[in-house]
Write an enzyme that holds these catalytic residues in place. Structure first.
Site, PDB file in Angstrom:
ATOM      1  N   GLY A 141      26.053   9.099  24.875  1.00 27.09           N
ATOM      2  CA  GLY A 141      25.473   8.070  24.029  1.00 27.09           C
ATOM      3  C   GLY A 141      25.428   6.960  24.611  1.00 27.09           C
ATOM      4  O   GLY A 141      25.486   6.709  26.131  1.00 27.09           O
ATOM      5  N   SER A 142      25.311   5.910  23.398  1.00 29.97           N
ATOM      6  CA  SER A 142      25.670   4.513  24.040  1.00 29.97           C
ATOM      7  C   SER A 142      27.412   4.245  24.149  1.00 29.97           C
ATOM      8  O   SER A 142      27.356   3.056  24.838  1.00 29.97           O
ATOM      9  CB  SER A 142      25.916   3.951  22.189  1.00 29.97           C
ATOM     10  OG  SER A 142      24.107   3.877  21.686  1.00 29.97           O
ATOM     11  N   THR A 143      28.234   5.511  24.670  1.00 32.01           N
ATOM     12  CA  THR A 143      29.547   5.287  24.599  1.00 32.01           C
ATOM     13  C   THR A 143      29.182   4.819  26.755  1.00 32.01           C
ATOM     14  O   THR A 143      30.082   4.225  27.404  1.00 32.01           O
ATOM     15  CB  THR A 143      30.084   6.044  25.086  1.00 32.01           C
ATOM     16  OG1 THR A 143      29.482   7.398  25.126  1.00 32.01           O
ATOM     17  CG2 THR A 143      30.908   6.546  23.546  1.00 32.01           C
ATOM     18  N   PHE A 144      28.233   5.012  27.108  1.00 28.69           N
ATOM     19  CA  PHE A 144      27.696   5.485  28.801  1.00 28.69           C
ATOM     20  C   PHE A 144      26.971   3.150  28.782  1.00 28.69           C
ATOM     21  O   PHE A 144      27.500   3.045  30.477  1.00 28.69           O
ATOM     22  CB  PHE A 144      26.459   5.923  28.636  1.00 28.69           C
ATOM     23  CG  PHE A 144      25.864   5.878  29.697  1.00 28.69           C
ATOM     24  CD1 PHE A 144      27.243   7.146  31.315  1.00 28.69           C
ATOM     25  CD2 PHE A 144      24.979   5.177  30.751  1.00 28.69           C
ATOM     26  CE1 PHE A 144      26.800   6.599  32.497  1.00 28.69           C
ATOM     27  CE2 PHE A 144      24.595   5.170  32.425  1.00 28.69           C
ATOM     28  CZ  PHE A 144      25.844   6.512  33.214  1.00 28.69           C
TER      29      PHE A 144
END
Length: 647
Positions: A325-328
């Protein structure tokens, strides 16, 4: 012709010398022969009498003591305890069924134990085969008293594996179990010790991955047995080599806190020391008691673990992969900065979606974020900003950056079933699916969806590398027999330091800007503030029709269809000491489900104990006070359960 007196005397002298030499040689030979006969018939008489008496000297292997496992502070994680067992040497048993019937009258012997013993004894008739393990001293006494009626049966004391901390380290240390045919098939020439019936080796976790260090080497002993198979005395012994002791990098107190903080969630957490790469905590929830497997887990207990939808047997931190998700987004941003695609003041317009090749790719915020620059894109987690970056940067650069930060490759920790994850490329998709890469794949990958897959451990390492600018590598084994193992501090990454500062500053805004997605889980203690990133990864497709009606909220969906919640962070922001990664399966939003857990674990790791309440925002302090009391109680209860499992 007559010989002269002189010739006769000379001939006599020659004959005398020869006679003396021959006689001396014969005498010496007889002396050596006599001495050898005395040695064999007198000094070694007892040994040869035993050998001649129906081969009553046996050579038996002595199992080595398995190495212990400790935490970083010397707390025992895996230990050995004395255990009594009843064994049988089939060669010395005239009638196996009759003798086992007699044994069953004085010692509890299940049908399963009996069947296993008979099967094992057929394969190894000359070796002692365990009939029943973990018997009491009273059982041993009854066997010894009835020895004449139980030929070939005897009691032995050995070592059995025990895990004093119970479920806390189940996914890290793993457990041991009897050697199977599958285990033997891994060796071209299996060590003799593995042929000892019911000898135990590591099955999962550190116990399995460090088997060669922990096992040791077997010794041997020569014993005298009588005509009923009873051991009369020990004639000689060659000691083996005990296994190596391992000290792990994990901190028991922090691990216990993390396990308690995860609670009943299907979740995982990793805490990495940014300086050394040491894994200070690495926990999967729910867990299980590894002692159940050492003793022989029941069908009912195993079924309960196997059929649990939260999968307690899975080591989620290294075995399971998730869309990050947005941790990427830090990966995509660093790749774009490295390629010169974007600067800190460049903006993109977010209207709530971006249309690419006739398809709409939506931002999580339906109304859009308006004009978005680098810092705002991270703090408010604007998806459209990263869609735009992906279109210009390309998947090859994004994938290369992901691998530089520790994604898409195994990290080499000695835990079972470590997954590689996926940092996709065009070639990868073609080889895996036989299809060409399309632009929509890059758009999905930019926000950690689509083909991208990571383990929680990889996310923690990625965060540590961003925080330090070094190729931090996780270390799980701290010492082997006291010898320090190489650290995972790592060399400097080939990344522009200015770019790293921009990314770190944007992560700081996530936790400390009022509009940041993790502002509600911020740390306010001076010198302890963290930089982080929330993430929410979808596990289902949202149809256009559902979007028109309104996307169904996670709490209104069945558990297994809810989004995964993620959070990564490092702290302190100005002097990184630890990096943390949290994944809560089907937890919903990362801001609500994962970030609070990450914040609490971060503070616990930094302070080394329950942090002061003034480290938290004022509005949270009463709730945290109650939570700390509950977690202390839970840790005490878990400790009591662990002690009970040792009995």
């Amino acid at each position: 012709m007559r010989r002269s007196p002189r010739d006769t005397a000379l001939s006599a002298r020659k004959i005398s010398r020869r006679g003396l030499l021959l006689g001396g040689a014969q005498l010496a030979f007889m002396g050596v022969l006599g001495a050898r006969m005395q040695h064999l018939q007198v000094e070694e008489a007892d040994a040869f009498r035993l050998l001649a008496d129906e081969n009553r000297i046996n050579i038996r292997l002595i199992p080595p003591a398995r190495g212990q496992i400790f935490d970083r502070n010397g707390v025992v994680i895996a230990d050995n305890v004395p255990s009594y067992r009843i064994v049988m040497v089939r060669e010395d048993v005239p009638d196996v069924d009759m003798v086992l019937d007699r044994l069953a009258q004085i010692v509890h012997l299940s049908d399963d134990d009996r069947a296993k013993a008979v099967k094992a004894s057929r394969a190894t008739p000359l070796l002692p085969v365990t009939i029943v393990d973990r018997v009491t001293w009273q059982d041993v006494s009854r066997v010894e008293v009835n020895a004449p009626a139980l030929p070939g049966i005897s009691a032995e004391v050995g070592l059995s594996r025990i895990y004093p901390l119970g479920s806390e380290f189940a996914h890290v240390a793993g457990y041991v179990g009897p050697v199977s045919e599958r285990d033997l098939s891994r060796y071209e020439d299996p060590p003799p010790v593995l042929r000892i019936p019911r000898f135990q080796i590591g099955k999962v976790g550190v116990e399995a991955r460090q088997e060669s260090l922990l096992r040791g080497t077997a010794g041997s002993k020569r014993v005298e047995v009588n005509n009923t198979g009873r051991v009369m005395r020990e004639l000689g012994r060659t000691e083996g080599q005990a296994g190596s002791d391992l000290q792990l990098t994990v901190d028991h107190d922090l691990q216990a806190y993390v396990q308690a903080r995860l609670g009943d969630e299907s979740a995982s957490a990793v805490v990495v020391d940014c300086e050394t790469g040491d894994l200070l905590a690495i926990a999967s929830s729910p867990s299980y008691d590894p002692n159940l497997f050492v003793r022989g887990i029941s069908v009912a207990d195993y079924a309960g673990l196997r059929d649990n939808d939260h999968r307690p047997l899975a080591s989620k931190t290294v075995q399971d992969t998730y869309p990050p998700g947005s941790t990427f987004k830090m990966v995509t941003l660093l790749a774009a900065l490295d390629a010169g695609i974007v600067g800190p003041n460049d903006t993109f317009k977010c209207n709530g979606h971006l249309e690419v090749s006739g398809r709409k790719f939506h931002c999580w915020k339906g109304a859009g974020h308006g004009n978005v620059d680098l810092e705002k894109s991270m703090s408010e987690s604007c998806d459209v900003y990263y869609y735009e970056l992906a279109l210009q940067t390309g998947i090859e650069r994004i994938s290369a950056m992901a691998k530089k930060l520790g994604l898409g490759d195994k990290l080499g920790v000695p835990m079972s079933a470590e997954s590689t994850g996926v940092a996709p490329t065009r070639d990868w998709k073609r080889a895996r699916f036989g299809n060409d890469w399309v632009i929509g794949d890059s758009v999905n990958a930019s926000i950690g969806q689509g083909f991208v897959a990571t383990t929680p451990l990889q996310l923690a390492v990625m965060t540590a590398r961003i925080a330090t600018g070094r190729s931090v590598t996780p270390r799980l084994v701290k010492t082997v027999d006291g010898a320090e193992q190489p650290t995972g501090a790592g060399a400097p990454l080939d990344l522009n330091e200015n770019h790293l500062r921009m990314v770190r500053k944007s992560m700081y805004a996530v936790s400390n800007d009022r509009r940041g997605t993790a502002y509600g889980s911020r740390i306010i203690a001076d010198g302890m503030r963290m930089a982080g990133k929330t993430g929410t990864s979808q596990v289902r497709n949202i149809t256009p029709e559902e979007r028109r009606r309104g996307v169904i909220r996670n709490e209104d969906l069945p558990w297994e269809r809810r989004d995964h919640a993620l959070f990564v962070n490092y702290a302190p922001y100005d002097n990184p000491k630890i990096a943390v990664a949290i994944v809560v399966e089907h937890g919903g939003g990362g801001s609500k489900a994962a970030a609070p857990i990450g914040r609490d674990i971060t503070l616990q790791a930094l302070y080394g104990e329950d942090p002061p309440l003034d480290a938290y925002p004022t509005k949270d302090r009463e709730r945290i006070r109650v939570q700390q009391a509950e977690l202390k109680k839970l840790r005490r209860e878990l400790g009591a359960v662990a002690l009970g499992s040792r009995a």
